[in-house]
Design a protein around this motif. Structure first.
Motif, PDB file in Angstrom:
ATOM      1  N   LYS A  85      11.959   6.667  12.366  1.00  0.00           N
ATOM      2  CA  LYS A  85      13.012   7.672  12.566  1.00  0.00           C
ATOM      3  C   LYS A  85      13.885   7.725  11.329  1.00  0.00           C
ATOM      4  CE  LYS A  85      13.276   7.520  17.518  1.00  0.00           C
ATOM      5  NZ  LYS A  85      14.084   7.423  18.702  1.00  0.00           N
ATOM      6  N   GLU A  86      14.317   8.910  10.982  1.00  0.00           N
ATOM      7  CA  GLU A  86      15.183   9.145   9.827  1.00  0.00           C
ATOM      8  C   GLU A  86      14.494   8.889   8.481  1.00  0.00           C
ATOM      9  OE1 GLU A  86      18.284  10.438  10.419  1.00  0.00           O
ATOM     10  OE2 GLU A  86      17.795  10.316  12.541  1.00  0.00           O
ATOM     11  N   GLU A  87      13.190   8.667   8.468  1.00  0.00           N
ATOM     12  CA  GLU A  87      12.462   8.430   7.219  1.00  0.00           C
ATOM     13  C   GLU A  87      11.965   9.765   6.669  1.00  0.00           C
ATOM     14  OE1 GLU A  87       9.434   4.935   5.792  1.00  0.00           O
ATOM     15  OE2 GLU A  87       8.941   5.938   7.666  1.00  0.00           O
ATOM     16  N   THR A  88      12.152   9.987   5.381  1.00  0.00           N
ATOM     17  CA  THR A  88      11.679  11.233   4.768  1.00  0.00           C
ATOM     18  C   THR A  88      10.180  11.128   4.495  1.00  0.00           C
ATOM     19  OG1 THR A  88      12.021  10.495   2.492  1.00  0.00           O
ATOM     20  CG2 THR A  88      13.919  11.518   3.597  1.00  0.00           C
ATOM     21  N   ILE A  89       9.562  12.257   4.229  1.00  0.00           N
ATOM     22  CA  ILE A  89       8.131  12.276   3.931  1.00  0.00           C
ATOM     23  C   ILE A  89       7.853  11.489   2.647  1.00  0.00           C
ATOM     24  CG2 ILE A  89       6.204  13.766   3.246  1.00  0.00           C
ATOM     25  CD1 ILE A  89       7.266  15.826   5.259  1.00  0.00           C
ATOM     26  N   ALA A  90       8.730  11.596   1.666  1.00  0.00           N
ATOM     27  CA  ALA A  90       8.558  10.852   0.408  1.00  0.00           C
ATOM     28  C   ALA A  90       8.606   9.345   0.673  1.00  0.00           C
ATOM     29  CB  ALA A  90       9.632  11.247  -0.595  1.00  0.00           C
ATOM     30  N   GLU A  91       9.512   8.904   1.537  1.00  0.00           N
ATOM     31  CA  GLU A  91       9.610   7.478   1.867  1.00  0.00           C
ATOM     32  C   GLU A  91       8.369   6.999   2.615  1.00  0.00           C
ATOM     33  OE1 GLU A  91      14.482   7.113   2.259  1.00  0.00           O
ATOM     34  OE2 GLU A  91      13.299   7.699   4.008  1.00  0.00           O
ATOM     35  N   VAL A  92       7.864   7.854   3.516  1.00  0.00           N
ATOM     36  CA  VAL A  92       6.642   7.507   4.250  1.00  0.00           C
ATOM     37  C   VAL A  92       5.489   7.357   3.267  1.00  0.00           C
ATOM     38  CG1 VAL A  92       4.925   8.353   5.902  1.00  0.00           C
ATOM     39  CG2 VAL A  92       7.335   8.601   6.401  1.00  0.00           C
ATOM     40  N   GLN A  93       5.366   8.319   2.362  1.00  0.00           N
ATOM     41  CA  GLN A  93       4.277   8.274   1.389  1.00  0.00           C
ATOM     42  C   GLN A  93       4.389   7.033   0.509  1.00  0.00           C
ATOM     43  OE1 GLN A  93       4.324  11.041  -1.821  1.00  0.00           O
ATOM     44  NE2 GLN A  93       2.148  10.767  -2.252  1.00  0.00           N
ATOM     45  N   ASN A  94       5.594   6.703   0.059  1.00  0.00           N
ATOM     46  CA  ASN A  94       5.784   5.508  -0.783  1.00  0.00           C
ATOM     47  C   ASN A  94       5.404   4.241  -0.026  1.00  0.00           C
ATOM     48  OD1 ASN A  94       6.670   6.927  -3.004  1.00  0.00           O
ATOM     49  ND2 ASN A  94       8.836   6.653  -2.538  1.00  0.00           N
ATOM     50  N   ARG A  95       5.839   4.127   1.202  1.00  0.00           N
ATOM     51  CA  ARG A  95       5.525   2.939   1.998  1.00  0.00           C
ATOM     52  C   ARG A  95       4.025   2.838   2.252  1.00  0.00           C
ATOM     53  NH1 ARG A  95       5.907   1.860   7.572  1.00  0.00           N
ATOM     54  NH2 ARG A  95       6.625   3.975   7.957  1.00  0.00           N
ATOM     55  N   PHE A  96       3.402   3.961   2.595  1.00  0.00           N
ATOM     56  CA  PHE A  96       1.967   3.992   2.854  1.00  0.00           C
ATOM     57  C   PHE A  96       1.179   3.645   1.584  1.00  0.00           C
ATOM     58  CE2 PHE A  96      -2.121   6.254   3.384  1.00  0.00           C
ATOM     59  CZ  PHE A  96      -2.545   5.676   4.568  1.00  0.00           C
ATOM     60  N   THR A  97       1.578   4.241   0.463  1.00  0.00           N
ATOM     61  CA  THR A  97       0.906   3.977  -0.814  1.00  0.00           C
ATOM     62  C   THR A  97       1.019   2.499  -1.187  1.00  0.00           C
ATOM     63  OG1 THR A  97       1.352   6.227  -1.545  1.00  0.00           O
ATOM     64  CG2 THR A  97       0.811   4.627  -3.256  1.00  0.00           C
ATOM     65  N   HIS A  98       2.182   1.911  -0.962  1.00  0.00           N
ATOM     66  CA  HIS A  98       2.377   0.487  -1.259  1.00  0.00           C
ATOM     67  C   HIS A  98       1.401  -0.374  -0.449  1.00  0.00           C
ATOM     68  CE1 HIS A  98       4.376  -3.323  -2.050  1.00  0.00           C
ATOM     69  NE2 HIS A  98       4.430  -3.519  -0.749  1.00  0.00           N
ATOM     70  N   ILE A  99       1.280  -0.088   0.834  1.00  0.00           N
ATOM     71  CA  ILE A  99       0.372  -0.856   1.701  1.00  0.00           C
ATOM     72  C   ILE A  99      -1.076  -0.692   1.243  1.00  0.00           C
ATOM     73  CG2 ILE A  99      -0.573  -1.021   4.055  1.00  0.00           C
ATOM     74  CD1 ILE A  99       2.267  -0.162   5.041  1.00  0.00           C
ATOM     75  N   VAL A 100      -1.486   0.548   1.004  1.00  0.00           N
ATOM     76  CA  VAL A 100      -2.867   0.828   0.598  1.00  0.00           C
ATOM     77  C   VAL A 100      -3.180   0.203  -0.764  1.00  0.00           C
ATOM     78  CG1 VAL A 100      -4.468   2.667  -0.072  1.00  0.00           C
ATOM     79  CG2 VAL A 100      -3.099   2.893   2.013  1.00  0.00           C
ATOM     80  N   ASN A 101      -2.273   0.336  -1.728  1.00  0.00           N
ATOM     81  CA  ASN A 101      -2.508  -0.238  -3.058  1.00  0.00           C
ATOM     82  C   ASN A 101      -2.618  -1.754  -2.995  1.00  0.00           C
ATOM     83  OD1 ASN A 101      -2.567   2.214  -4.341  1.00  0.00           O
ATOM     84  ND2 ASN A 101      -0.461   2.122  -5.045  1.00  0.00           N
ATOM     85  N   TYR A 102      -1.794  -2.383  -2.187  1.00  0.00           N
ATOM     86  CA  TYR A 102      -1.869  -3.838  -2.069  1.00  0.00           C
ATOM     87  C   TYR A 102      -3.222  -4.248  -1.481  1.00  0.00           C
ATOM     88  CZ  TYR A 102      -0.504  -8.640  -1.632  1.00  0.00           C
ATOM     89  OH  TYR A 102      -0.455 -10.001  -1.784  1.00  0.00           O
ATOM     90  N   LEU A 103      -3.658  -3.546  -0.433  1.00  0.00           N
ATOM     91  CA  LEU A 103      -4.950  -3.864   0.175  1.00  0.00           C
ATOM     92  C   LEU A 103      -6.101  -3.605  -0.795  1.00  0.00           C
ATOM     93  CD1 LEU A 103      -4.366  -2.541   3.795  1.00  0.00           C
ATOM     94  CD2 LEU A 103      -4.739  -4.915   3.101  1.00  0.00           C
ATOM     95  N   MET A 104      -6.004  -2.552  -1.579  1.00  0.00           N
ATOM     96  CA  MET A 104      -7.054  -2.268  -2.563  1.00  0.00           C
ATOM     97  C   MET A 104      -7.088  -3.353  -3.641  1.00  0.00           C
ATOM     98  SD  MET A 104      -6.743   1.863  -2.784  1.00  0.00           S
ATOM     99  CE  MET A 104      -8.143   2.173  -3.842  1.00  0.00           C
ATOM    100  N   SER A 105      -5.931  -3.901  -4.001  1.00  0.00           N
ATOM    101  CA  SER A 105      -5.911  -4.984  -4.988  1.00  0.00           C
ATOM    102  C   SER A 105      -6.577  -6.240  -4.438  1.00  0.00           C
ATOM    103  CB  SER A 105      -4.477  -5.301  -5.427  1.00  0.00           C
ATOM    104  OG  SER A 105      -3.789  -6.021  -4.427  1.00  0.00           O
ATOM    105  N   LEU A 106      -6.659  -6.345  -3.108  1.00  0.00           N
ATOM    106  CA  LEU A 106      -7.342  -7.464  -2.455  1.00  0.00           C
ATOM    107  C   LEU A 106      -8.770  -7.084  -2.055  1.00  0.00           C
ATOM    108  CD1 LEU A 106      -4.403  -8.808  -0.281  1.00  0.00           C
ATOM    109  CD2 LEU A 106      -5.309  -9.789  -2.394  1.00  0.00           C
ATOM    110  N   ARG A 107      -9.281  -6.028  -2.676  1.00  0.00           N
ATOM    111  CA  ARG A 107     -10.668  -5.558  -2.535  1.00  0.00           C
ATOM    112  C   ARG A 107     -10.988  -4.919  -1.187  1.00  0.00           C
ATOM    113  NH1 ARG A 107     -11.647  -9.799  -6.305  1.00  0.00           N
ATOM    114  NH2 ARG A 107     -12.069  -8.781  -8.284  1.00  0.00           N
ATOM    115  N   LYS A 108      -9.999  -4.356  -0.530  1.00  0.00           N
ATOM    116  CA  LYS A 108     -10.258  -3.566   0.678  1.00  0.00           C
ATOM    117  C   LYS A 108     -10.605  -2.163   0.209  1.00  0.00           C
ATOM    118  CE  LYS A 108      -9.386  -2.569   5.231  1.00  0.00           C
ATOM    119  NZ  LYS A 108     -10.648  -2.102   5.715  1.00  0.00           N
ATOM    120  N   ILE A 109     -11.666  -1.603   0.758  1.00  0.00           N
ATOM    121  CA  ILE A 109     -12.143  -0.287   0.330  1.00  0.00           C
ATOM    122  C   ILE A 109     -11.796   0.751   1.398  1.00  0.00           C
ATOM    123  CG2 ILE A 109     -14.191   1.060  -0.262  1.00  0.00           C
ATOM    124  CD1 ILE A 109     -15.438  -1.606  -1.227  1.00  0.00           C
TER     125      ILE A 109
END
Length: 148
Positions: A107-131
């Motif tokens: 709640k109260e999160e902007t689309i840009a904040e959602v995208q940043n949070r999502f990108t952070h999670i995905v990038n971290y998992l990709m750095s640990l070799r998750k495809i």
């Protein structure tokens, strides 16, 4: 005081990563210090790699690895310090996988904040070799955007 600089077993342009030059003194020392071509190249590459790594470090990080004997030891020290051991990596990966699976727009999160949070999670998992498939990521993010 008398210095025998001209009698030392290395020349003016000697490098630490190559064997000393023989000047007719201390033959036994010189004989034991001769490197094979492979050892010489290995030492040269190690020295170059150390220079590259240390030039990219802050003072604190440099002092953390400055006493390491080889580039491998330097790299391992940095890796364990900042990524943790294999068990720590596995635990972090599981935490981020759970975050990914439970991902929702707050709640109260902007689309840009959602995208940043999502990108952070995905990038971290990709750095640990998750495809991930691009389609999977697109569907995941679109599914949880708040429509209001």
């Amino acid at each position: 005081m008398f210095f025998m600089a001209d009698k030392l077993p290395f020349g003016d342009d000697a490098f630490i990563n190559r064997p000393p030059l023989f000047c007719g003194v201390n033959y036994q020392f010189w004989k034991k210090s001769q490197w094979t071509e492979h050892e010489s190249k290995k030492a040269q590459y190690d020295c170059i790699a150390k220079n590259i790594i240390t030039s990219a470090l802050s003072f604190d990080e440099f002092f953390r690895v400055s006493q390491c004997e080889s580039i491998k030891e330097m790299w391992d020290t940095l890796e364990v310090t900042h990524e943790g051991t294999n068990n720590v990596k596995k635990a972090r990966k599981h935490v981020f996988i759970q975050e990914y699976e439970m991902f929702r727009m707050q709640k109260e999160e902007t689309i840009a904040e959602v995208q940043n949070r999502f990108t952070h999670i995905v990038n971290y998992l990709m750095s640990l070799r998750k495809i991930f498939e691009k389609e999977e990521l697109n569907i995941k993010i679109l599914k949880f955007l708040d429509r209001s």
